[in-house]
Design a protein around this motif. Sequence first.
Motif, short mmCIF file in Angstrom:
data_model
loop_
_atom_site.label_atom_id
_atom_site.label_comp_id
_atom_site.label_asym_id
_atom_site.label_seq_id
_atom_site.Cartn_x
_atom_site.Cartn_y
_atom_site.Cartn_z
N VAL A 274 65.80 7.82 23.04
CA VAL A 274 65.52 8.51 24.30
C VAL A 274 66.65 8.21 25.27
O VAL A 274 66.97 7.05 25.51
CB VAL A 274 64.17 8.04 24.89
N ASP A 275 67.28 9.25 25.82
CA ASP A 275 68.34 9.08 26.80
C ASP A 275 67.74 8.97 28.19
O ASP A 275 67.06 9.88 28.65
CB ASP A 275 69.32 10.26 26.75
N LEU A 276 67.99 7.84 28.85
CA LEU A 276 67.51 7.61 30.21
C LEU A 276 68.71 7.41 31.12
O LEU A 276 69.72 6.84 30.71
CB LEU A 276 66.60 6.38 30.26
N SER A 277 68.59 7.88 32.38
CA SER A 277 69.73 7.76 33.28
C SER A 277 69.28 7.49 34.71
O SER A 277 68.13 7.78 35.08
CB SER A 277 70.57 9.04 33.26
N THR A 278 70.21 6.97 35.50
CA THR A 278 69.94 6.80 36.91
C THR A 278 69.94 8.16 37.62
O THR A 278 69.34 8.30 38.68
CB THR A 278 70.99 5.88 37.56
N VAL A 279 70.58 9.13 37.02
CA VAL A 279 70.58 10.49 37.59
C VAL A 279 69.15 11.05 37.59
O VAL A 279 68.70 11.64 38.58
CB VAL A 279 71.54 11.40 36.79
N MET A 280 68.44 10.85 36.50
CA MET A 280 67.06 11.32 36.42
C MET A 280 66.18 10.54 37.40
O MET A 280 65.29 11.12 38.03
CB MET A 280 66.52 11.18 35.00
N LEU A 281 66.44 9.25 37.56
CA LEU A 281 65.70 8.44 38.52
C LEU A 281 65.92 8.97 39.94
O LEU A 281 64.98 9.05 40.74
CB LEU A 281 66.13 6.98 38.41
N PHE A 282 67.16 9.35 40.25
CA PHE A 282 67.47 9.93 41.55
C PHE A 282 66.73 11.25 41.74
O PHE A 282 66.18 11.52 42.81
CB PHE A 282 68.98 10.13 41.70
N ASP A 283 66.73 12.10 40.71
CA ASP A 283 66.03 13.39 40.79
C ASP A 283 64.53 13.20 41.01
O ASP A 283 63.91 13.95 41.78
CB ASP A 283 66.25 14.20 39.52
N ILE A 284 63.94 12.23 40.36
CA ILE A 284 62.52 11.94 40.55
C ILE A 284 62.27 11.48 41.98
O ILE A 284 61.27 11.84 42.61
CB ILE A 284 62.02 10.93 39.50
N GLY A 285 63.18 10.67 42.52
CA GLY A 285 63.07 10.24 43.91
C GLY A 285 63.12 11.41 44.87
O GLY A 285 62.33 11.51 45.81
N VAL A 286 64.06 12.34 44.64
CA VAL A 286 64.17 13.53 45.48
C VAL A 286 62.89 14.37 45.36
O VAL A 286 62.39 14.90 46.35
CB VAL A 286 65.42 14.36 45.08
N TYR A 287 62.35 14.47 44.15
CA TYR A 287 61.10 15.20 43.92
C TYR A 287 59.98 14.65 44.81
O TYR A 287 59.29 15.39 45.49
CB TYR A 287 60.74 15.08 42.43
N PHE A 288 59.82 13.32 44.81
CA PHE A 288 58.76 12.72 45.61
C PHE A 288 59.02 12.87 47.11
O PHE A 288 58.08 13.06 47.88
CB PHE A 288 58.58 11.24 45.25
N VAL A 289 60.28 12.79 47.54
CA VAL A 289 60.60 12.99 48.96
C VAL A 289 60.21 14.39 49.39
O VAL A 289 59.57 14.59 50.44
CB VAL A 289 62.10 12.71 49.23
N VAL A 290 60.57 15.38 48.60
CA VAL A 290 60.28 16.77 48.96
C VAL A 290 58.78 17.03 48.90
O VAL A 290 58.22 17.66 49.82
CB VAL A 290 61.06 17.74 48.04
N VAL A 291 58.11 16.56 47.86
CA VAL A 291 56.65 16.76 47.77
C VAL A 291 55.95 16.13 48.96
O VAL A 291 55.11 16.76 49.61
CB VAL A 291 56.09 16.18 46.44
N GLY A 292 56.30 14.90 49.29
CA GLY A 292 55.64 14.21 50.39
C GLY A 292 55.90 14.85 51.74
O GLY A 292 54.97 15.08 52.51
#
Length: 139
Positions: free
Chosen positions: A106-124
Amino acid sequence: MRSLIFRTAAPYLTALMLLFSVFVLLRGHNEPGGGFIGGLIAASAFAIHGIAYGVPTVRRALHFHPMAISGFGLLLAAFSGLVSCAFGVPFLTGLWISPAILGVTVDLSTVMLFDIGVYFVVVGSITSIALALEDREEG
């Protein structure tokens, strides 16, 4: 809007939109999509649910205050940048690892972690604005 048809369709539409928002989030940087667009779709789903059933129902469904969700996303996005600083590269440099989980790489990255953070900021933040506007309209 208290239409019977809309109230009947709203839960299905909300669930479908939330699922689609996660799909758009996970498409990420390789194709159109990402955290911002996925977050807007999810916030729209909560707004539709709020229009159909009222603001208190959406607040109970979220379990957390929308601004707390936004704060968590900001913390997650900042953490993804600080991880790169810990490895001696510039802030927000993408780092990748490929662990084997149950025999599957499984490829994991800090880029995906950043995208998930942006997702939560926008949703909230957008959900908080939408709920405030709907609550003001009802009251």
